[in-house]
Structures are given as structure tokens and as C-alpha cells.
Design a protein around this motif. Structure first.
Motif, PDB file in Angstrom:
ATOM      1  N   LEU A   1       0.826  -1.208   0.000  1.00  0.00           N
ATOM      2  CA  LEU A   1       0.000   0.000   0.000  1.00  0.00           C
ATOM      3  C   LEU A   1       0.864   1.264   0.000  1.00  0.00           C
ATOM      4  N   MET A   2       1.944   1.256   0.772  1.00  0.00           N
ATOM      5  CA  MET A   2       2.848   2.406   0.793  1.00  0.00           C
ATOM      6  C   MET A   2       3.551   2.576  -0.554  1.00  0.00           C
ATOM      7  N   PHE A   3       3.884   1.458  -1.180  1.00  0.00           N
ATOM      8  CA  PHE A   3       4.523   1.497  -2.498  1.00  0.00           C
ATOM      9  C   PHE A   3       3.578   2.129  -3.517  1.00  0.00           C
ATOM     10  N   ILE A   4       2.319   1.712  -3.490  1.00  0.00           N
ATOM     11  CA  ILE A   4       1.328   2.281  -4.408  1.00  0.00           C
ATOM     12  C   ILE A   4       1.140   3.770  -4.134  1.00  0.00           C
ATOM     13  N   GLN A   5       1.061   4.120  -2.862  1.00  0.00           N
ATOM     14  CA  GLN A   5       0.861   5.525  -2.492  1.00  0.00           C
ATOM     15  C   GLN A   5       2.009   6.395  -2.994  1.00  0.00           C
TER      16      GLN A   5
ATOM     17  N   VAL B   1       0.484   6.990  -6.780  1.00  0.00           N
ATOM     18  CA  VAL B   1      -0.346   8.158  -6.465  1.00  0.00           C
ATOM     19  C   VAL B   1       0.485   9.443  -6.422  1.00  0.00           C
ATOM     20  N   ALA B   2       1.556   9.429  -5.622  1.00  0.00           N
ATOM     21  CA  ALA B   2       2.337  10.655  -5.432  1.00  0.00           C
ATOM     22  C   ALA B   2       3.208  10.989  -6.644  1.00  0.00           C
ATOM     23  N   LEU B   3       3.967  10.002  -7.121  1.00  0.00           N
ATOM     24  CA  LEU B   3       4.898  10.259  -8.219  1.00  0.00           C
ATOM     25  C   LEU B   3       4.305   9.954  -9.592  1.00  0.00           C
TER      26      LEU B   3
END
Length: 231
Positions: A63-67, A71-73
Motif C-alpha cells: 500500500l505504501m509502495f502504491i501511495q 499516487v504521489a509520483l
């Protein structure tokens, strides 16, 4: 059932293969670097990160990887699978995220094993003798130290492959990949025991096959084991 497994198995095998490549490359590089900087900041940093990623839950890391990357980059997709036939670039883009997340805990564990094994080899007399004889350090590292150091990591690699298979269930769910893990969860939710049984049998076969390959690699790297087999 056979069609479902036939469609899902290649996805999981591709995921596991890419994760294994990532894990082996990173663990070798980081393990050797940590061993060469024994006790210094680099060694402690690598050890700390290894402990962190080995303990972190894969679903949280996913989930952090996806975020971060989706999402962010916005440099990677948040999920989904693109067949390799539709373009290697698009396939790699869809697989590098889940493969990296799947590889991280095993990279962490293997890094610590490689570091300990390489450190033991570096402390042996033949390394000091070779350095004193003027043999280039890279030659010593590649021809002697790494070859002898890989025996221990390879013995546990087969066990980690089983962990990759179980970890794939979580990772495929997080990244929405149509692999064996997703099929297993779907079959269990729907009460389809045939699918669950089929996935379990195929997974067991893959596990045995991979361990056979690992055993062959161990024999090739360990001359004493090869001599024992020959006898």
C-alpha cells in the motif's frame, strides 16, 4: 478449473521469477557491501533496513509502495496486469511494483545471510594471502569469496521460494494481479474446493521443482557435495 489455473499460473511464475531476480541481485550487492564495511555506518544502516523490511507486513509495504510510486509520483500503475505479449515495457511496468514488494522481505533475510557468509570468507587466510600476492581484489571477490559464500544462501533459497508463493497471495491481492493467489482467494470465497485443491497441488509441484533446481545449484557450487553424489 484447468483453464483458470492455466491462466493464473504464468502470472504468478512471472511475479516470483522477477521477485527472485530482484532479491538475489540486491541481497548479493548489499550483503557484500555490508561485509566489506563490517561494523561501520554502512553496515549498520544496511542491517537496520534489512531488519525493518523483514518485519514489515507485505500488505502495508504494498500500500505504501502504491501511495508513493503510483499516487504521489505517478511513475508506476497502481495495479493490474499487462501480458508480456502486449509489450515488454508495459509488462515490466505492471510487474516491477508487486515483484519489488514481494522481494523486499526475502531480500532483507538473504542480505543478512550473505553478509555473514561473506564476512566469514573475508576473514580466512587465503584472502589475505591472495591480496598479499597482488591478485586484484575484484578477482578474489568474484572467483573465490563469492563462490564459497554462496553455498549457505543457496541452501535456504529453496525454503524462501515457499515464502514467495505464500507472499504472492497478499501481493497479488494488493496489486490486483490475476495470479494463483488471487485465484485461491476467489475459490475460497466462493467455496469452490476444486479450485482450492488444484491451486494447492500445482503450488506444491512448483515448490518441489524449484527446490530440485536449488539442489542442483548447490551441487554445482559445492565440489564436496558433487563428489558425494558421484560416490
Amino acid at each position: 478449473m484447468a483453464q483458470l489455473i492455466g491462466a493464473a499460473l504464468p502470472v504468478t511464475l512471472q511475479l516470483m521469477l522477477l521477485a527472485t531476480v530482484i532479491s538475489v541481485v540486491l541481497s548479493l550487492a548489499l550483503g557484500v557491501l555490508a561485509a566489506q564495511t563490517d561494523g561501520r555506518l554502512v553496515d549498520r544502516t544496511i542491517g537496520g533496513l534489512a531488519a525493518l523490511f523483514q518485519a514489515a507486513p507485505p500488505f502495508w509495504v504494498g500500500l505504501m509502495f502504491i501511495q508513493l510510486f503510483a499516487v504521489a509520483l505517478g511513475v508506476l500503475p497502481s495495479g493490474g496486469y499487462v501480458p508480456i505479449g502486449d509489450g515488454v515495457k508495459y509488462w515490466f511496468s505492471s510487474m516491477i511494483g508487486p515483484a519489488t514488494v514481494l522481494a523486499l522481505p526475502f531480500t532483507a533475510a538473504m542480505t543478512r545471510i550473505v553478509r555473514a557468509s561473506v564476512a566469514d570468507e573475508l576473514a580466512k587466510d587465503y584472502v589475505r594471502t591472495a591480496k598479499g600476492a597482488g591478485i586484484p581484489w575484484l578477482t578474489i571477490l568474484m572467483r573465490n569469496v563469492l563462490r564459497n559464500s554462496l553455498i549457505s544462501p543457496i541452501t535456504v533459497l529453496g525454503l524462501y521460494i515457499g515464502g514467495l508463493m505464500s507472499g504472492a497471495i497478499v501481493v497479488e491481492s494488493v496489486f490486483n494481479l490475476p495470479g494463483m493467489g488471487t485465484l485461491l482467494v476467489s475459490g475460497a470465497d466462493q467455496g469452490d474446493l476444486g479450485v482450492v485443491r488444484g491451486v494447492a497441488i500445482v503450488s506444491a509441484f512448483v515448490f518441489v521443482l524449484v527446490n530440485l533446481v536449488v539442489d542442483v545449484l548447490y551441487i554445482l557450487l559445492n565440489p564436496r557435495a558433487a563428489e558425494a553424489v558421484a560416490e
